[in-house]
Design an enzyme around this catalytic site. Structure first.
Site, mmCIF file in Angstrom:
data_model
loop_
_atom_site.group_PDB
_atom_site.id
_atom_site.type_symbol
_atom_site.label_atom_id
_atom_site.label_comp_id
_atom_site.label_asym_id
_atom_site.label_seq_id
_atom_site.Cartn_x
_atom_site.Cartn_y
_atom_site.Cartn_z
ATOM 1 N N SER A 79 0.789 -1.240 0.000
ATOM 2 C CA SER A 79 0.000 0.000 0.000
ATOM 3 C C SER A 79 0.817 1.285 0.000
ATOM 4 O O SER A 79 0.240 2.372 -0.081
ATOM 5 C CB SER A 79 -0.956 0.004 1.191
ATOM 6 O OG SER A 79 -2.020 -0.892 0.971
ATOM 7 N N LYS A 82 -0.069 3.714 -2.741
ATOM 8 C CA LYS A 82 -1.108 4.745 -2.689
ATOM 9 C C LYS A 82 -0.544 6.155 -2.610
ATOM 10 O O LYS A 82 -1.262 7.126 -2.879
ATOM 11 C CB LYS A 82 -2.039 4.476 -1.504
ATOM 12 C CG LYS A 82 -2.829 3.172 -1.610
ATOM 13 C CD LYS A 82 -3.783 3.013 -0.444
ATOM 14 C CE LYS A 82 -4.627 1.753 -0.558
ATOM 15 N NZ LYS A 82 -3.942 0.558 -0.073
ATOM 16 N N SER A 143 -6.028 3.238 4.603
ATOM 17 C CA SER A 143 -5.490 2.470 3.471
ATOM 18 C C SER A 143 -6.561 1.696 2.719
ATOM 19 O O SER A 143 -6.440 0.495 2.463
ATOM 20 C CB SER A 143 -4.380 1.505 3.947
ATOM 21 O OG SER A 143 -3.527 1.146 2.893
ATOM 22 N N LYS A 244 3.146 6.721 4.932
ATOM 23 C CA LYS A 244 2.249 5.651 4.495
ATOM 24 C C LYS A 244 2.825 4.273 4.785
ATOM 25 O O LYS A 244 3.983 3.998 4.492
ATOM 26 C CB LYS A 244 1.967 5.782 2.993
ATOM 27 C CG LYS A 244 0.934 4.785 2.476
ATOM 28 C CD LYS A 244 -0.463 5.120 2.955
ATOM 29 C CE LYS A 244 -1.467 4.020 2.666
ATOM 30 N NZ LYS A 244 -1.349 2.875 3.607
#
Length: 307
Positions: A79, A82, A143, A244
């Site tokens: 993730s 992203k 997320s 993140k």
């Protein structure tokens, strides 16, 4: 990279300038035995607790690189993907200050994907109208994979067209070891390196909207049940202000992070491929723990190195 235009100069002066630039490049990127450029040494050389496995890279903006550890070969990044999704969306649809942006209609696909058992998703209902900023928050904070793909379809018409944009932006940033194959990172075929992702971290932290969202520990969005909690549990510790997380069986745990040094400088880092092959939860814990040790070490050592 900032490109500086050098005005034309007369022949003799031009030759001197050319020699000086060549010498400078040799010093910063000394040639290796085969004549190719070697990786630059750390600009700030600190004794740091780098992760024992996987790969990592860090820098202090305005001071330079803190170095990298581990073989910088492309690995799944889960993730962390992203971050590029947010970067592309905001480049195409910029937001100013606290602007919410256009309200985007949730489609049936995003509602159906919300029930996916093996993904990180956000409960959405078809027909809901949620602002661009709130969708970016639902993608980056808890997320939401289904949110990432919804934003991709809204921006480019299809996830495939959006992925092409992601790869063009990666190329423009000099991320030569990065391949995006989806907007959410659920695909193991989306791969990158810590040094490549550090280039992206440097770029996205220039964006006030991304900086504000990734620093948010929790939030509530109208129409979405409950409180949304940030997967980055390091927020508020050791000066951490983002960025993140990522985790999957193939990727292990990953974290792109940003922290404010006590002197005000911005520290950026990426840790990838922590405990790959184990459970995603164990990988994420390893990424967070190893990143915390690294950030704490940088915060401890940096003041003495910059006096």
């Amino acid at each position: 990279m900032v490109r500086t235009r050098i005005p034309p100069v007369a022949g003799g002066v031009a030759a001197v300038v050319a020699v000086a630039l060549a010498v400078a490049c040799w010093v910063v990127f000394p040639p290796s035995v085969d004549g190719t450029a070697s990786p630059a040494r750390p600009s700030v050389d600190l004794p740091l607790p780098w992760p024992a496995e996987g790969q990592a890279s860090a820098e202090v903006l305005g001071l330079g690189s803190l170095g990298s550890r581990g073989e910088q070969e492309p690995v799944p990044i889960a993730s962390v993907t992203k971050v590029m999704t947010a970067y592309v969306v905001l480049k195409d649809h910029p937001l100013a200050g606290g602007e919410a942006g256009p309200r985007i209609v949730v489609d049936e696909q995003a509602e159906t994907e919300a029930a996916a058992p093996d993904e990180s998703t956000v409960p959405l209902r078809a027909g809901q109208r949620i602002s661009e900023r709130d969708l970016l928050a639902l993608m980056l904070v808890p997320s939401g994979n289904n949110v990432a793909r919804l934003l991709a379809r809204w921006d480019a018409g299809s996830q495939e067209a959006f992925v092409a944009k992601m790869n063009r932006e990666a190329a423009a940033l000099g991320m030569t070891s990065t391949t995006y194959t989806g907007a959410s990172g659920v695909e193991d075929s989306t791969t990158s390196t810590a040094t490549d992702q550090l280039r992206l971290a440097r770029e996205v932290m220039k964006n006030d909207v991304i900086r504000a969202i990734v620093a948010t520990p929790s939030l509530r969005v109208d129409g979405v049940p409950g409180t949304v909690v940030n997967t980055n549990t390091l927020l508020g510790r050791h000066g951490v202000i983002g960025l993140k997380t990522g985790s999957s069986t193939a990727a292990g745990g990953a974290l792109m992070w940003a922290a404010q040094a006590r002197g005000g400088a911005l520290i950026l880092g990426v840790v990838l491929h922590q405990n790959p092959g184990g459970s995603p939860g164990a990988g994420l814990r390893a990424a967070l723990e190893n990143s915390e040790k690294l950030i704490a070490g940088i915060q401890r050592e940096l003041p003495a190195a910059t006096r």
